[in-house]
Motif scaffolding. Structure first.
Motif, PDB file in Angstrom:
ATOM      1  N   ASP A 162       0.840  -1.222   0.000  1.00  0.00           N
ATOM      2  CA  ASP A 162       0.000   0.000   0.000  1.00  0.00           C
ATOM      3  C   ASP A 162       0.862   1.254   0.000  1.00  0.00           C
ATOM      4  O   ASP A 162       0.595   2.244  -0.696  1.00  0.00           O
ATOM      5  CB  ASP A 162      -0.916  -0.009   1.226  1.00  0.00           C
ATOM      6  N   VAL A 163       1.941   1.191   0.765  1.00  0.00           N
ATOM      7  CA  VAL A 163       2.840   2.361   0.809  1.00  0.00           C
ATOM      8  C   VAL A 163       3.485   2.583  -0.539  1.00  0.00           C
ATOM      9  O   VAL A 163       3.598   3.713  -1.037  1.00  0.00           O
ATOM     10  CB  VAL A 163       3.914   2.171   1.899  1.00  0.00           C
ATOM     11  N   LYS A 164       3.861   1.470  -1.204  1.00  0.00           N
ATOM     12  CA  LYS A 164       4.523   1.608  -2.491  1.00  0.00           C
ATOM     13  C   LYS A 164       3.565   2.212  -3.498  1.00  0.00           C
ATOM     14  O   LYS A 164       3.930   3.084  -4.309  1.00  0.00           O
ATOM     15  CB  LYS A 164       5.008   0.242  -2.963  1.00  0.00           C
ATOM     16  N   GLU A 165       2.325   1.764  -3.447  1.00  0.00           N
ATOM     17  CA  GLU A 165       1.350   2.307  -4.383  1.00  0.00           C
ATOM     18  C   GLU A 165       1.146   3.809  -4.134  1.00  0.00           C
ATOM     19  O   GLU A 165       1.052   4.600  -5.071  1.00  0.00           O
ATOM     20  CB  GLU A 165       0.016   1.539  -4.228  1.00  0.00           C
ATOM     21  N   SER A 166       1.116   4.204  -2.873  1.00  0.00           N
ATOM     22  CA  SER A 166       0.958   5.636  -2.541  1.00  0.00           C
ATOM     23  C   SER A 166       2.167   6.433  -3.027  1.00  0.00           C
ATOM     24  O   SER A 166       2.043   7.539  -3.567  1.00  0.00           O
ATOM     25  CB  SER A 166       0.796   5.826  -1.027  1.00  0.00           C
ATOM     26  N   VAL A 167       3.352   5.856  -2.837  1.00  0.00           N
ATOM     27  CA  VAL A 167       4.570   6.564  -3.280  1.00  0.00           C
ATOM     28  C   VAL A 167       4.585   6.677  -4.784  1.00  0.00           C
ATOM     29  O   VAL A 167       4.968   7.710  -5.356  1.00  0.00           O
ATOM     30  CB  VAL A 167       5.823   5.833  -2.757  1.00  0.00           C
ATOM     31  N   ASP A 168       4.149   5.614  -5.478  1.00  0.00           N
ATOM     32  CA  ASP A 168       4.114   5.677  -6.936  1.00  0.00           C
ATOM     33  C   ASP A 168       3.147   6.757  -7.399  1.00  0.00           C
ATOM     34  O   ASP A 168       3.439   7.516  -8.347  1.00  0.00           O
ATOM     35  CB  ASP A 168       3.703   4.292  -7.494  1.00  0.00           C
ATOM     36  N   ALA A 169       1.992   6.851  -6.743  1.00  0.00           N
ATOM     37  CA  ALA A 169       1.016   7.883  -7.122  1.00  0.00           C
ATOM     38  C   ALA A 169       1.588   9.278  -6.876  1.00  0.00           C
ATOM     39  O   ALA A 169       1.435  10.219  -7.679  1.00  0.00           O
ATOM     40  CB  ALA A 169      -0.275   7.699  -6.343  1.00  0.00           C
ATOM     41  N   TYR A 188       4.692  10.060  -6.880  1.00  0.00           N
ATOM     42  CA  TYR A 188       5.750  10.290  -7.858  1.00  0.00           C
ATOM     43  C   TYR A 188       5.166  10.790  -9.157  1.00  0.00           C
ATOM     44  O   TYR A 188       5.702  11.717  -9.783  1.00  0.00           O
ATOM     45  CB  TYR A 188       6.533   9.001  -8.069  1.00  0.00           C
ATOM     46  N   LYS A 189       4.053  10.176  -9.555  1.00  0.00           N
ATOM     47  CA  LYS A 189       3.410  10.632 -10.791  1.00  0.00           C
ATOM     48  C   LYS A 189       2.954  12.096 -10.668  1.00  0.00           C
ATOM     49  O   LYS A 189       3.122  12.888 -11.596  1.00  0.00           O
ATOM     50  CB  LYS A 189       2.207   9.721 -11.109  1.00  0.00           C
ATOM     51  N   GLU A 190       2.375  12.429  -9.486  1.00  0.00           N
ATOM     52  CA  GLU A 190       1.905  13.806  -9.312  1.00  0.00           C
ATOM     53  C   GLU A 190       3.080  14.787  -9.295  1.00  0.00           C
ATOM     54  O   GLU A 190       3.011  15.882  -9.863  1.00  0.00           O
ATOM     55  CB  GLU A 190       1.105  13.917  -8.003  1.00  0.00           C
ATOM     56  N   VAL A 191       4.157  14.402  -8.625  1.00  0.00           N
ATOM     57  CA  VAL A 191       5.335  15.287  -8.576  1.00  0.00           C
ATOM     58  C   VAL A 191       5.926  15.443  -9.964  1.00  0.00           C
ATOM     59  O   VAL A 191       6.354  16.544 -10.345  1.00  0.00           O
ATOM     60  CB  VAL A 191       6.375  14.718  -7.588  1.00  0.00           C
ATOM     61  N   SER A 192       5.907  14.363 -10.745  1.00  0.00           N
ATOM     62  CA  SER A 192       6.447  14.462 -12.106  1.00  0.00           C
ATOM     63  C   SER A 192       5.596  15.406 -12.934  1.00  0.00           C
ATOM     64  O   SER A 192       6.105  16.243 -13.695  1.00  0.00           O
ATOM     65  CB  SER A 192       6.475  13.070 -12.751  1.00  0.00           C
ATOM     66  N   ALA A 193       4.256  15.300 -12.756  1.00  0.00           N
ATOM     67  CA  ALA A 193       3.377  16.211 -13.490  1.00  0.00           C
ATOM     68  C   ALA A 193       3.602  17.650 -13.049  1.00  0.00           C
ATOM     69  O   ALA A 193       3.640  18.590 -13.863  1.00  0.00           O
ATOM     70  CB  ALA A 193       1.929  15.806 -13.272  1.00  0.00           C
ATOM     71  N   MET A 194       3.764  17.840 -11.724  1.00  0.00           N
ATOM     72  CA  MET A 194       4.001  19.197 -11.188  1.00  0.00           C
ATOM     73  C   MET A 194       5.332  19.736 -11.716  1.00  0.00           C
ATOM     74  O   MET A 194       5.454  20.928 -12.046  1.00  0.00           O
ATOM     75  CB  MET A 194       4.005  19.173  -9.663  1.00  0.00           C
ATOM     76  N   ASN A 195       6.296  18.866 -11.827  1.00  0.00           N
ATOM     77  CA  ASN A 195       7.617  19.284 -12.322  1.00  0.00           C
ATOM     78  C   ASN A 195       7.513  19.739 -13.757  1.00  0.00           C
ATOM     79  O   ASN A 195       8.109  20.746 -14.155  1.00  0.00           O
ATOM     80  CB  ASN A 195       8.598  18.124 -12.176  1.00  0.00           C
ATOM     81  N   GLU A 196       6.723  19.009 -14.517  1.00  0.00           N
ATOM     82  CA  GLU A 196       6.545  19.409 -15.908  1.00  0.00           C
ATOM     83  C   GLU A 196       5.866  20.758 -16.006  1.00  0.00           C
ATOM     84  O   GLU A 196       6.238  21.616 -16.819  1.00  0.00           O
ATOM     85  CB  GLU A 196       5.711  18.339 -16.629  1.00  0.00           C
ATOM     86  N   VAL A 197       4.840  20.973 -15.114  1.00  0.00           N
ATOM     87  CA  VAL A 197       4.147  22.276 -15.104  1.00  0.00           C
ATOM     88  C   VAL A 197       5.114  23.384 -14.703  1.00  0.00           C
ATOM     89  O   VAL A 197       5.135  24.482 -15.281  1.00  0.00           O
ATOM     90  CB  VAL A 197       2.944  22.229 -14.148  1.00  0.00           C
TER      91      VAL A 197
END
Length: 638
Positions: free
Chosen positions: A83-90, A92-101
């Motif tokens: 569960d923790v890994k899934e939360s971290v993966d999610a 990570y995706k949001e941070v990657s999107a924020m980084n792109e923005v």
């Protein structure tokens, strides 16, 4: 044998430890203190949750049970970690999107920044200009506040109309103009000469207009019976214009002069409000009271003028207020000099001959009154016209007094009657001494009148002494001496009331001593004839070379007769005194004559006693002739 043998250690019980591994484990377990092993206690507590039966089966399955529980725990941990890994993966995706923005925003911001750089530079420049203009506005406001007057202030100092009243705000603005003028020196020091000159010119114009308006207002206030309390402050402000200042002071003096002389004339002719006090002119029949009332009114009016002048100059700093107050009061008081002088001169020179001896005394009282008010008023004002007028009137009254005194004393002295049988001072002498007493009593009114006594006493005493001596010239020696002693005694008693007539007292005392000597000599001669020692006296004072007993005047019978008469004199000395000595008014004189007579008789007796007891003078039984020794005679007489 070459190697040391290690002895086995003993345990706590003294037994040697066994080498059996099981034994060692058992011993180790037995030696373990479980109450201090927290991990073991926690493990046992956890074991007690599922190891409920202590059977052989349970003990054999214990390891499997523990491993089974360990596998379960690991599976739970893996699930949780998934569960923790899934939360971290999610995340990570949001941070990657924020980084792109953010990268896109950074790119766009850099593009916008490059496009708006000129606008930012222009905005910064405008902000700097705005700040500079704001500072300039503050500087301009401070300059206007420091070096300029507001419209209201200009209207205050110049006045909206010619009749605008002066208020305290006017002096505040006037003071501000002076402060601005003083501040212009800082502009000159900073190089702003033109600005400084313009500001100074504006302030001079406003200040001149204000001072001109203030001058007109001060003149109107000087004419007012109830001037404004701001008048002293206004006069202080006019000090920088001496011409205007002096004009205001002159206006004040002129107005106050008119009020003072009108008040004096009203007091003379009308009196006070409602007729109290009565008009001074009603006392014209009594010169002393008339003059005193006029001088008292002037003296009472001057303190109010002094207080008004003190208030007027109270705020002035460039002058001496006390000096200006005195000079102003002196100038104001000049208005009453003429009416005052005219009336007092009339009282001084008026003919009062019908009152006889009162004229010199009254003149002297008026003179002392003038001198008293002259000295009193001089403490309030400077030596102005009023003080000079009072001094002139005093000199005139004193001159008239001396003239009247001399005339009256001469008139009385020329008519001194001959002495009466009582040889007491005549009525003319009594009148003259009464006049002197009245003058002495009148002199107590003035504090410094005693310096006149020498002249006054000379005017009275010298003619009186000459007249008394002339009136006594027709009498005998004894009568003349008694009469003169009586006159000089009264004259001496009168003069002793004074404190500055030492010379005249010495002169009168010399006359008294001379007459006492004359009378004492006559008295001694009379007693000597009465006791029969007159014939012996030349031989007593100058004994002859021959024995004194052979001299006819000094025979034993004559000495015995002298002793008999002397005993009668010792018993009643007053019986042989001259009859006229009983007419002496002074008991001291009579005692002096008795003492001198007794001293002379004692001296004569002592000399005769010594001569009679001298064997060379051949007296038989001298103790029988003169039984009393000189000390006994002296005791009896003195």
């Amino acid at each position: 044998m070459g190697t040391d043998t290690v002895a086995p250690t003993e345990n706590a019980s003294g037994e040697k430890p066994s080498n059996n591994p099981l034994s060692r484990k058992i011993n180790k377990i037995l030696e373990t203190r479980l109450e201090n092993d927290k991990d073991t206690l926690d493990a046992l507590k956890e074991l007690s949750t599922f190891f409920t039966e202590n059977t052989l089966r349970s003990r054999r399955n214990l390891r499997g049970e523990i491993e089974k529980r360990s596998v379960g725990i690991s599976e739970e941990f893996v699930c949780a970690l998934r569960d923790v890994k899934e939360s971290v993966d999610a995340m990570y995706k949001e941070v990657s999107a924020m980084n792109e923005v953010c990268v896109d925003m950074k790119r766009r911001l850099q593009a916008t920044k490059s496009e708006t750089r000129h606008l930012i530079h222009q905005t910064t420049s405008l902000q700097n200009q705005s700040h500079k203009l704001h500072m300039q506005e503050k500087v301009a406001e401070a300059f206007v506040k420091t070096f300029q007057l507001t419209t209201d202030e200009v209207m205050t100092i110049k006045g909206s109309t010619r009749e605008s009243p002066i208020t305290q705000e006017f002096f505040t603005v006037l003071e501000k103009t002076q402060k601005i003028r003083n501040n212009t020196k800082y502009l000159l020091q900073t190089g702003h000469q033109k600005t400084a000159l313009d500001v100074m010119e504006q302030m001079n114009v406003c200040r001149e207009a204000g001072l001109e308006r203030l001058y007109r207002w001060c003149q109107s206030q000087c004419r007012s019976p109830d001037p404004s309390p701001l008048l002293p402050q206004a006069l202080a402000a006019l000090q920088e214009r001496p011409v205007l200042f002096n004009l205001v002071v002159e206006e004040w003096i002129v107005v106050r002069r008119g009020w003072l002389v009108r008040g004096f004339l009203d007091a003379l002719t009308i009196g006070g409000p409602g007729g109290a006090p009565r008009p001074i002119e009603l006392q014209a029949h009594d010169p002393l009271r008339y003059v005193g009332d006029m001088l008292a009114w002037v003296h009472q009016a001057l303190p109010s003028e002094r207080e008004a002048a003190q208030t007027l100059f109270s705020k002035c700093s460039n002058i001496d207020p006390a000096e200006h107050t005195r000079s102003t009061v002196a100038s104001i008081s000049e208005s009453v000099c003429r009416p005052l002088k005219t009336r007092i001169e009339q009282m001084i020179v008026i003919d009062q001959g019908r009152e006889g001896g009162k004229k010199p005394v009254q003149l002297y009282k008026i003179s002392n009154l003038l001198r008293f008010y002259h000295n009193t008023i001089l403490q309030v004002t400077d030596a102005g016209l009023l003080v000079a007028t009072l001094d002139e009137l005093h000199q005139l009254s004193h001159k008239m007094f001396i003239s009247a005194l001399q005339t009256q004393v001469s008139h009385v002295s020329e008519r001194i009657e001959p002495p009466s049988e009582m040889l007491s001072p005549t009525s003319g002498v009594q009148r003259t001494l009464g006049l002197l007493t009245e003058v002495v009593t009148a002199a107590t009114v003035a504090d410094d009148a005693q310096h006149d006594f020498k002249q006054i006493v000379s005017c009275v005493v010298d003619p009186l002494v000459n007249a008394v001596n002339e009136s006594a010239s027709g009498l005998g020696a004894v009568e003349s001496a008694v009469y003169l002693l009586n006159c000089f005694h009264q004259l001496h008693s009168t003069l002793s009331l004074l404190h500055t007539t030492g010379e005249k007292l010495e002169m009168i005392q010399g006359q008294i001593d001379a007459q006492l000597d004359t009378l004492a000599q006559e008295q001694v001669n009379g007693v000597c004839h009465s006791v029969g020692v007159a014939g012996m006296y030349p031989f007593i004072t100058h004994p002859p070379p021959t024995p004194l007993s052979q001299n006819p005047a000094c025979q034993p019978l004559a000495v015995q007769s002298f002793m008999t008469k002397l005993d009668g004199f010792l018993a009643a000395p007053d019986h042989l005194m001259l009859p006229h000595t009983r007419l002496l008014l002074s008991s001291n004189f009579r005692r002096t004559l008795q003492q001198r007579t007794a001293e002379a008789i004692v001296t004569i007796y002592a000399k005769l006693h010594a001569l009679v007891h001298d064997p060379n003078n051949a007296y038989n039984d001298p103790s029988t002739l003169l039984p009393r020794d000189p000390e006994t005679v002296k005791t009896l007489l003195l």
